[in-house]
Design a protein around this motif. Structure first.
Motif, PDB file in Angstrom:
ATOM      1  N   SER A 100       0.841  -1.195   0.000  1.00 52.89           N
ATOM      2  CA  SER A 100       0.000   0.000   0.000  1.00 52.89           C
ATOM      3  C   SER A 100       0.877   1.246   0.000  1.00 52.89           C
ATOM      4  O   SER A 100       1.796   1.358   0.812  1.00 52.89           O
ATOM      5  CB  SER A 100      -0.909   0.011   1.230  1.00 52.89           C
ATOM      6  N   PHE A 101       0.552   2.192  -0.916  1.00 52.58           N
ATOM      7  CA  PHE A 101       1.317   3.435  -0.934  1.00 52.58           C
ATOM      8  C   PHE A 101       1.157   4.192   0.373  1.00 52.58           C
ATOM      9  O   PHE A 101       2.126   4.705   0.938  1.00 52.58           O
ATOM     10  CB  PHE A 101       0.868   4.337  -2.083  1.00 52.58           C
ATOM     11  N   HIS A 102      -0.085   4.298   0.867  1.00 58.70           N
ATOM     12  CA  HIS A 102      -0.321   5.096   2.062  1.00 58.70           C
ATOM     13  C   HIS A 102       0.447   4.535   3.262  1.00 58.70           C
ATOM     14  O   HIS A 102       0.989   5.295   4.072  1.00 58.70           O
ATOM     15  CB  HIS A 102      -1.823   5.145   2.360  1.00 58.70           C
ATOM     16  N   GLY A 103       0.517   3.208   3.377  1.00 65.19           N
ATOM     17  CA  GLY A 103       1.314   2.612   4.439  1.00 65.19           C
ATOM     18  C   GLY A 103       2.793   2.832   4.236  1.00 65.19           C
ATOM     19  O   GLY A 103       3.534   3.107   5.195  1.00 65.19           O
ATOM     20  N   VAL A 134      10.403  10.935  -4.319  1.00 62.23           N
ATOM     21  CA  VAL A 134       9.448   9.838  -4.185  1.00 62.23           C
ATOM     22  C   VAL A 134       8.696   9.519  -5.475  1.00 62.23           C
ATOM     23  O   VAL A 134       8.463   8.338  -5.781  1.00 62.23           O
ATOM     24  CB  VAL A 134       8.470  10.132  -3.035  1.00 62.23           C
ATOM     25  N   PRO A 135       8.273  10.515  -6.278  1.00 63.66           N
ATOM     26  CA  PRO A 135       7.512  10.177  -7.492  1.00 63.66           C
ATOM     27  C   PRO A 135       8.237   9.234  -8.451  1.00 63.66           C
ATOM     28  O   PRO A 135       7.576   8.527  -9.225  1.00 63.66           O
ATOM     29  CB  PRO A 135       7.272  11.551  -8.145  1.00 63.66           C
ATOM     30  N   ILE A 136       9.559   9.214  -8.412  1.00 68.54           N
ATOM     31  CA  ILE A 136      10.282   8.282  -9.280  1.00 68.54           C
ATOM     32  C   ILE A 136       9.887   6.856  -8.950  1.00 68.54           C
ATOM     33  O   ILE A 136       9.549   6.050  -9.832  1.00 68.54           O
ATOM     34  CB  ILE A 136      11.800   8.462  -9.115  1.00 68.54           C
ATOM     35  N   GLY A 137       9.932   6.517  -7.658  1.00 69.14           N
ATOM     36  CA  GLY A 137       9.546   5.178  -7.239  1.00 69.14           C
ATOM     37  C   GLY A 137       8.077   4.899  -7.494  1.00 69.14           C
ATOM     38  O   GLY A 137       7.696   3.786  -7.878  1.00 69.14           O
ATOM     39  N   LEU A 138       7.227   5.918  -7.308  1.00 68.49           N
ATOM     40  CA  LEU A 138       5.799   5.737  -7.570  1.00 68.49           C
ATOM     41  C   LEU A 138       5.540   5.387  -9.031  1.00 68.49           C
ATOM     42  O   LEU A 138       4.793   4.457  -9.340  1.00 68.49           O
ATOM     43  CB  LEU A 138       5.044   7.017  -7.207  1.00 68.49           C
ATOM     44  N   GLY A 139       6.175   6.144  -9.927  1.00 70.12           N
ATOM     45  CA  GLY A 139       5.968   5.893 -11.343  1.00 70.12           C
ATOM     46  C   GLY A 139       6.450   4.517 -11.768  1.00 70.12           C
ATOM     47  O   GLY A 139       5.767   3.799 -12.513  1.00 70.12           O
ATOM     48  N   LEU A 140       7.621   4.127 -11.286  1.00 68.31           N
ATOM     49  CA  LEU A 140       8.155   2.811 -11.635  1.00 68.31           C
ATOM     50  C   LEU A 140       7.303   1.689 -11.041  1.00 68.31           C
ATOM     51  O   LEU A 140       7.115   0.642 -11.657  1.00 68.31           O
ATOM     52  CB  LEU A 140       9.602   2.696 -11.157  1.00 68.31           C
ATOM     53  N   GLY A 141       6.772   1.923  -9.849  1.00 60.75           N
ATOM     54  CA  GLY A 141       5.896   0.926  -9.250  1.00 60.75           C
ATOM     55  C   GLY A 141       4.639   0.712 -10.066  1.00 60.75           C
ATOM     56  O   GLY A 141       4.180  -0.417 -10.255  1.00 60.75           O
ATOM     57  N   ARG A 142       4.058   1.812 -10.582  1.00 64.39           N
ATOM     58  CA  ARG A 142       2.871   1.682 -11.424  1.00 64.39           C
ATOM     59  C   ARG A 142       3.200   0.992 -12.743  1.00 64.39           C
ATOM     60  O   ARG A 142       2.377   0.249 -13.297  1.00 64.39           O
ATOM     61  CB  ARG A 142       2.251   3.056 -11.681  1.00 64.39           C
ATOM     62  N   LEU A 143       4.393   1.219 -13.260  1.00 65.49           N
ATOM     63  CA  LEU A 143       4.811   0.497 -14.458  1.00 65.49           C
ATOM     64  C   LEU A 143       4.893  -0.999 -14.163  1.00 65.49           C
ATOM     65  O   LEU A 143       4.506  -1.830 -14.994  1.00 65.49           O
ATOM     66  CB  LEU A 143       6.164   1.020 -14.941  1.00 65.49           C
ATOM     67  N   GLY A 144       5.376  -1.347 -12.973  1.00 63.69           N
ATOM     68  CA  GLY A 144       5.400  -2.751 -12.564  1.00 63.69           C
ATOM     69  C   GLY A 144       4.001  -3.339 -12.484  1.00 63.69           C
ATOM     70  O   GLY A 144       3.772  -4.483 -12.898  1.00 63.69           O
ATOM     71  N   ASN A 145       3.044  -2.557 -11.965  1.00 60.24           N
ATOM     72  CA  ASN A 145       1.650  -3.011 -11.943  1.00 60.24           C
ATOM     73  C   ASN A 145       1.131  -3.273 -13.352  1.00 60.24           C
ATOM     74  O   ASN A 145       0.407  -4.252 -13.593  1.00 60.24           O
ATOM     75  CB  ASN A 145       0.751  -1.973 -11.275  1.00 60.24           C
ATOM     76  N   PHE A 146       1.490  -2.397 -14.292  1.00 61.87           N
ATOM     77  CA  PHE A 146       1.044  -2.569 -15.675  1.00 61.87           C
ATOM     78  C   PHE A 146       1.639  -3.832 -16.285  1.00 61.87           C
ATOM     79  O   PHE A 146       0.931  -4.603 -16.951  1.00 61.87           O
ATOM     80  CB  PHE A 146       1.455  -1.349 -16.496  1.00 61.87           C
TER      81      PHE A 146
END
Length: 275
Positions: A100-103, A134-146
């Motif tokens: 979870s991002f929020h956690g 932080v947004p770098i990790g967020l963006g890469l994480g969403r790419l992993g989800n895709f």
């Protein structure tokens, strides 16, 4: 009319003997790498008056915060809560997914607070330093989800809709992971990086981060299918757990931006004495 793109990508990037290396794990590693590189760049430009070793400690504690906070929060709010007394070992099975991002954010904040006390720095000076990274990790994480074909969007007839084989049907859907990668990753990084190029009042960068993420996540949830075990909250077809947990971020962001109007702007610290 062209056929929708089918998101059928092997989640395993390569093998190291019997070990499978997943794209999602590589996204985490790439995220930590870029955070470390850009964090050192910002440190050398005087954005935080600490040594290289101290910054390394901050990044290490932050990494632990992401993993521990993200996993615990997911298991508490997104998983069936009976795991606590039926299978407590599930908490440690991070390879089965569920972060979870929020956690993760709370974990990073806790690590940053503890580290800031040790370094005798104002907590929000640390948060303002970390926020643009932080947004770098967020963006890469969403790419992993895709790549994994998970967290897909609602069915849609837009020209860029895609088919996700793991969805319960073969309907074209919003690629909501890519929306989040663009907004939470690229857009947030560009805005926060540009804002932080020059010294800014305390709280401003942190406030922008919280406000932007909260707004972007709240908006994308309208076209993203909620977690199947939770569905929509309050018997509606709109309110999701992601939206509920993003509302406090929006409020905190507005408060921090307001506080920044009367907060000090700290001068750049000399790097030579802290290298």
């Amino acid at each position: 009319m062209s056929q929708p793109f089918v998101v059928d990508i092997n989640p395993v990037a390569f093998h190291l003997g019997p070990i499978q290396v997943h794209w999602y794990g590589l996204m985490y590693l790439l995220g930590f790498f870029f955070v470390a590189v850009l964090g050192e760049y910002r440190r050398r430009r005087g954005r935080l008056p600490v040594s290289r070793d101290a910054l390394g400690d901050l990044l290490f504690y932050g990494m632990l915060g992401v993993i521990v906070g993200g996993r615990v929060w997911y298991m508490l709010f997104y998983a069936d809560i009976d795991w606590i007394w039926t299978a407590p070992q599930t908490l440690f099975k991070v390879w089965d997914g569920g972060m979870s991002f929020h956690g993760g954010l709370l974990g990073v904040l806790a690590a940053g607070w503890w580290w800031s006390r040790k370094q005798r720095l104002h907590f929000f000076d640390t948060v303002d330093f970390v926020a643009p990274l932080v947004p770098i990790g967020l963006g890469l994480g969403r790419l992993g989800n895709f790549i994994n074909g998970e967290l897909w969007g609602k069915p849609s007839d837009v020209s860029w809709a895609m088919i996700f084989p793991h969805a319960p049907d073969r309907l074209p859907r919003h690629p909501s992971q890519l929306y989040e990668m663009l907004l939470e990753g690229l857009v947030m990084f560009v805005v926060l990086w540009l804002v932080s190029l020059k010294p800014r009042p305390r709280y401003l960068v942190s406030g922008l981060f919280a406000l932007l993420y909260g707004c972007f996540r709240f908006a994308v949830e309208f076209v993203r299918v909620p977690d199947v075990q939770l569905g929509y909250l309050f018997g509606t077809q709109w309110v999701t757990m992601g939206q509920m947990q993003s509302l406090p971020l929006i409020a905190v962001g507005l408060v921090l931006i307001a506080l920044s109007r009367r907060a000090p702007t700290l001068p750049l610290a000399p790097v030579a004495a802290k290298a």
